[in-house]
Structures are given as C-alpha cells and as structure tokens.
Design an enzyme around this catalytic site. Structure first.
Site, PDB file in Angstrom:
ATOM      1  CB  CYS A   1      -1.017   6.607  11.104  1.00 27.77           C
ATOM      2  SG  CYS A   1      -2.272   6.897   9.845  1.00 27.77           S
TER       3      CYS A   1
ATOM      4  N   GLY B   1       6.246   7.591   0.659  1.00 24.71           N
ATOM      5  CA  GLY B   1       7.199   7.939   1.725  1.00 24.71           C
ATOM      6  C   GLY B   1       8.023   6.729   2.135  1.00 24.71           C
TER       7      GLY B   1
ATOM      8  CB  CYS C   1      -0.866  -0.005   1.256  1.00 28.72           C
ATOM      9  SG  CYS C   1      -1.764  -1.533   1.501  1.00 28.72           S
ATOM     10  CB  ALA C   2       3.569   1.824  -2.318  1.00 28.49           C
TER      11      ALA C   2
HETATM   12  C1  SAM Z   1      -1.408   4.719   4.845  1.00 27.67           C
HETATM   13  S1  SAM Z   1      -1.541   4.957   3.149  1.00 27.67           S
HETATM   14  C2  SAM Z   1       0.056   4.503   2.594  1.00 27.67           C
HETATM   15  C3  SAM Z   1       1.113   5.522   2.821  1.00 27.67           C
HETATM   16  C4  SAM Z   1       2.417   5.133   2.181  1.00 27.67           C
HETATM   17  N1  SAM Z   1       2.858   3.836   2.631  1.00 27.67           N
HETATM   18  C5  SAM Z   1       3.503   6.144   2.444  1.00 27.67           C
HETATM   19  O1  SAM Z   1       4.327   5.932   3.333  1.00 27.67           O
HETATM   20  O2  SAM Z   1       3.557   7.154   1.719  1.00 27.67           O
HETATM   21  C6  SAM Z   1      -2.485   3.591   2.648  1.00 27.67           C
HETATM   22  C7  SAM Z   1      -2.554   3.399   1.160  1.00 27.67           C
HETATM   23  O3  SAM Z   1      -3.261   2.181   0.922  1.00 27.67           O
HETATM   24  C8  SAM Z   1      -3.900   2.298  -0.304  1.00 27.67           C
HETATM   25  N2  SAM Z   1      -4.909   1.224  -0.365  1.00 27.67           N
HETATM   26  C9  SAM Z   1      -6.165   1.212   0.114  1.00 27.67           C
HETATM   27  N3  SAM Z   1      -6.731   0.010  -0.115  1.00 27.67           N
HETATM   28  C10 SAM Z   1      -5.801  -0.743  -0.740  1.00 27.67           C
HETATM   29  C11 SAM Z   1      -5.784  -2.062  -1.256  1.00 27.67           C
HETATM   30  N4  SAM Z   1      -6.827  -2.871  -1.145  1.00 27.67           N
HETATM   31  N5  SAM Z   1      -4.667  -2.511  -1.846  1.00 27.67           N
HETATM   32  C12 SAM Z   1      -3.580  -1.706  -1.974  1.00 27.67           C
HETATM   33  N6  SAM Z   1      -3.546  -0.443  -1.518  1.00 27.67           N
HETATM   34  C13 SAM Z   1      -4.628   0.026  -0.903  1.00 27.67           C
HETATM   35  C14 SAM Z   1      -4.434   3.712  -0.325  1.00 27.67           C
HETATM   36  O4  SAM Z   1      -4.632   4.165  -1.635  1.00 27.67           O
HETATM   37  C15 SAM Z   1      -3.317   4.459   0.387  1.00 27.67           C
HETATM   38  O5  SAM Z   1      -2.461   5.056  -0.557  1.00 27.67           O
END
Ligand code: SAM
Length: 502
Positions: free
Chosen positions: A233, A116, A111-112
């Site tokens: 978080c 960051g 979930c990138a």
């Molecule tokens: C907490 S954020 C990630 C922040 C990122 N890791 C960073 O450090 O910049 C969670 C991410 O999960 C993604 N997301 C939500 N559901 C998902 C899924 N089923 N599979 C993959 N990514 C998903 C969202 O689009 C979001 O960008």
C-alpha cells in the site's frame, strides 16, 4: 491534510507524477472512503443486499465489495457479529481479487494479519481446499484468528512463523500465494494521518530489503504453474516495480500476468517501468502490474503484481503430478472420532486422557446434523479438538496457532463447543437452534451476554426425539452468532466476553 504530508514524500511524488501532481494532492482533501466486503462463504451477495438496510455502492474491482456511507456503522450491527461482512478499505480488496482463487486451491497468505485478505481468500475457496494464513507477529496473529473465526472459516490453518521456516515443509506446495508485504505505507496517509507523521525517507529502502526476502521465500512455496500476487500500500518504485523487475530477472520461469490498465481492470493504472533505474533486463514487463491511485479511483493508494510460474524451472519439464505429502491423520466422521496418531507434530498432539473422543462423538450426535467437519481430520492438542484440512504436510517445529477449525474442548468428560464451531456452522447443521431478527431486542441482549427468556416452542428442533434442553445454536436472521444453553424457559448465554456488544 496536504499540509501534514512529509516534505520528502511530496518531493518524491512530484518527481514521479509531474503534471499529475496537483490532482494527486487534491485527492488528500477528498473524503476518505469506507468499504465492506460481503462474506460470500456465509451469504451470497444478492441475499445480503436483500437483507441489509445499509446503503451500499459496488466497488468496481471486487465482486463482493461495497462502499458504505460515512456515518453508518456496520461494525456495530448484529450482521457484523454474524460474520456476514468484513470492513475493508476498497483498494485493499484488489490483491486477493486478482489472485483469482478457486474452490479446492491450496492457498498461502504469507503476511496475513489482521486477516482482511485472508477472509477474502477464504470466501473464494468456499470451504474447499486449504488456506494457510501466516504472520510473524504474535499479537497480530490474535486478531487474525479472531477474524478467521468471525468469518466462520473452516479450512484455515494459522501459523505464526518466520517464512524461512515454512519453505522446507511447503516447498512447491501452493497453487496460489498472496504476499501482502509490510511496506512504507505511503498509500495510506489520507486514511491514517499517523502513518504520514511516522514516515521517514529511508523507509522505502528498508522495507524493500524485507520485501525482497519475502517474495523469494514465497516463490519457493509455489507449485510450478501456480500464481502469486505481490502487493503493497505504497507508491515508491523501490518497493513496487523494482521488486518485481529484480525478481523476474532472477527467476526467468516467472511471468507477469498483466492486470494494470487492462480492459477488465480499467480503474487500475499500469505499473511504471519508466521510474526504474537502468539495468533491469525485464523491467518493461512491470507495465503489466497495477497501480491504484487515489486520484484516479475511489480508494487509497495500492500496488499489485500478479506473477505466474510458467510450469517449468530453467527450461526443465513441468512438474506433472503434485507430490504426495504425508498426511498427519486420517479423515474422521464426528461419530467415528478417534485420536490423531502420535508423532503428528505440534499441530496434532496426543489425545487427552478422559476419552475426549467419546465426548466429542456424543456432542456431535446430540447437537449436530452429520457432516460439518466430516471431510476433515480431527486432531487434538491436549483437551482441544480441531478439524484440520486434509493434505497438510508434517509441521514439526512450526508454530501452529490453529491447526484447523477449532471445534471445542473436553472438560469433565463433556465436550464444550467453541465459539469458532458455532460461527463455522450453518443454522441447518444444528439439531437445536433459534433465530432472532436483527431488529429483535433479544438479539442485542444476546450479543451483550445476557440470559434470555425463551419458550420451548421458539426453538427449532430439527429431528424428532431431540429434547429442547441443551446447547442451542443462536442465529440472527438465520446466521449463527454463538451458543446458548436452554433449560426451563431460559437461554443461558455462551457468547464469549471478548466478542460482546459494547
Ligand atoms: C500489510 S500487513 C498485512 C495485512 C493483511 N494482509 C490484511 O489484509 O489484513 C503486513 C503484515 O506482514 C507482517 N509481517 C512483517 N514481517 C513479516 C515476515 N517476515 N513474515 C511474515 N509476516 C510479516 C506484519 O505483521 C503485518 O501483519
């Protein structure tokens, strides 16, 4: 800020924290903290500290993480445009740090976006091994790609896929996986007031349902013996300890690598098995997971668990050697470029008609010292060329946004280098370059997209016989920021419009 907290949230926190609640609430009146992480793939920490005029203070749990002062604007500095650091909330540096990635690992960031932690994982890989960065949301993937390119990462593949579709091609494939899940965001209320306003009491349950699936999917892609970091978080135990306890009960071949409250990570509080409802056989092990509390350290609220696959499943024998995967294309050297074989999936379509390989080869011979992508496989998508990391499985049917380092494209039989290529190069990789000091007025002019006056003897020409006319790698303090084209005392500007200094 305290007044802006949702009442149901405050009540839930009170039930959790009891006597600690006043200290927790008081943290909402403290200044928010600002952090950046040095991109050690581009510059060692000490070299950056010697170069930068920012006043920085180390983040205790991240070896390249620093606090900067409120009022400083590191996002508006040429070093930012050179990808020398990523602006990142200090607690958010913890999960990727805990995953302990080593050069050569195969790493998945499930979930990138916006990247960051991807850029942090890439710094740890130091250009070796493979980084697969995925996010399900197409818009957020654009930001992910931009941050990967800004950071000069060469060995990343960017996917935009439902993880369910990744389980097949990547089963048992990765050494390290980060699952930085979408969550109810309770730990971010101090930093982002809007999140507090949007929060609803049923969010922890709703997000837990997603997280359960993501964790299970990620675990299937981990190699026996591999390590997975799970992070949120948020504070709710439903999304944190309960998720891990449930996972451990269902996957006995996983164990917690203790980090919470350990001597190494003294700022991290232990996980709270005592907040779990009864019924988890291995709930006690979640004491080894980590809680980052805003009233106990200098950062926002986070949770992280590190899980290790014990190396065997259900008492069977550990998988000895890793499975050999079908590589899509042979490794190539720039001057020996030839097309990817057909049937290489959407990541590696057939080469375009007008002998693009010759165009790439010519560009490489005229502009590059040997080697920047010689260990990779050059794949083509239409007229676009990428250097794909080796050891990638077939990705038929997967939405591959970047099959590797984007090198550039062929137009009218000439190769046009990409901005991503410039950002991933070292100054010494270019046969023709120029470097301005960050404080030189020409630096900002270049970053604004202006044409510069530049005498031929200001260019650095790395090999005898190379003419000054042509593409020039433009650098700031010795670090690439983009391309220009020199002719007759002028440097035409190829800095991309979407990246410009405003
Ligand atoms: C907490 S954020 C990630 C922040 C990122 N890791 C960073 O450090 O910049 C969670 C991410 O999960 C993604 N997301 C939500 N559901 C998902 C899924 N089923 N599979 C993959 N990514 C998903 C969202 O689009 C979001 O960008």
């Amino acid at each position: 800020m305290k007044q802006g907290l949702p009442e149901a949230f405050v009540q839930a926190m009170e039930a959790r924290l009891g006597a600690e609640m006043p200290a927790f609430l008081a943290s909402y009146d403290e200044e928010r903290l600002y952090g950046l992480r040095v991109n050690t793939w581009k510059v060692p920490v000490q070299a950056f500290l010697a170069l930068s005029e920012l006043e920085l203070r180390p983040v205790p749990w991240a070896e390249s993480g620093f606090y900067y002062k409120d009022g400083d604007r590191p996002g508006k500095h040429p070093h930012y445009h050179a990808g020398l650091y990523y602006i990142q909330e200090p607690s958010a540096m913890a999960p990727a740090e805990l995953l302990d990635v080593r050069p050569g690992d195969r790493v998945l960031d499930l979930c990138a976006a916006p990247g960051g932690k991807t850029t942090q994982l890439a710094s740890r890989l130091q250009g070796e091994g493979l980084l697969v960065a995925n996010d399900v949301h197409p818009d957020r993937v654009k930001a992910l790609v931009k941050n990967i390119e800004l950071s000069g990462i060469r060995n990343a593949v960017v996917l935009n896929e439902d993880p369910e579709k990744l389980e097949g091609p990547f089963e048992g494939f990765f050494d390290k996986i980060l699952v930085d899940t979408p969550c109810s965001g309770e730990g971010m209320f101090r930093k982002e007031v809007e999140m507090a306003k949007a929060w609803r009491p049923d969010w922890p349950e709703r997000y837990a349902a997603m997280q359960r699936v993501l964790l299970r999917q990620a675990a299937r892609m981990l190699k026996p013996g591999g390590t997975l970091a799970y992070s949120t978080c948020t504070f709710s135990q439903e999304e944190n300890e309960a998720m891990i306890a449930e996972f451990l009960d269902a996957n006995p071949w996983f164990e917690v690598v203790p980090v919470g409250g350990s001597a190494v990570h003294q700022e991290f509080a232990p996980g709270r098995p005592d907040w779990l409802p009864a019924g988890y056989a291995r709930g006690a092990e979640t004491a080894g997971t980590a809680r980052l509390w805003p009233h106990r350290l200098q950062g926002e609220g986070h949770y992280a668990a590190v899980l290790r696959h014990r190396g065997s499943v259900g008492g069977g024998t550990p998988a000895a050697a890793e499975p050999e995967r079908g590589l899509r294309v042979e490794p190539l050297r720039p001057r020996e470029a030839r097309p990817a074989r057909k049937g290489a999936g959407r990541a590696g379509a057939a080469a375009p008609a007008a002998d693009p390989l010759e165009a790439l080869g010519r560009f490489a011979a005229e502009q590059l010292a040997a080697g920047p992508y010689s260990g990779a496989a050059v794949v083509w998508r239409g007229e676009h060329a990428y250097a794909a990391p080796k050891a990638l499985p077939e990705l038929d049917g997967i939405r591959v946004i970047r099959p590797g380092w984007y090198l550039g494209s062929v137009a009218k039989q000439r190769f046009v280098p990409s901005h991503a290529l410039a950002m991933g190069l070292r100054a010494s990789d270019a046969l023709r370059s120029v470097s301005f000091a960050a404080a030189n007025p020409r630096t900002v002019k270049y970053l604004k997209g202006e044409t510069l006056e530049l005498a031929a003897d200001e260019l650095h020409i790395a090999q005898e016989g190379i003419q000054p006319k042509g593409f020039v790698l433009v650098c700031v303090d010795g670090f690439p920021v983009g391309w220009g084209r020199w002719q007759d005392g002028l440097l035409k500007n190829d800095y991309p419009p979407g990246w410009r200094w405003t």
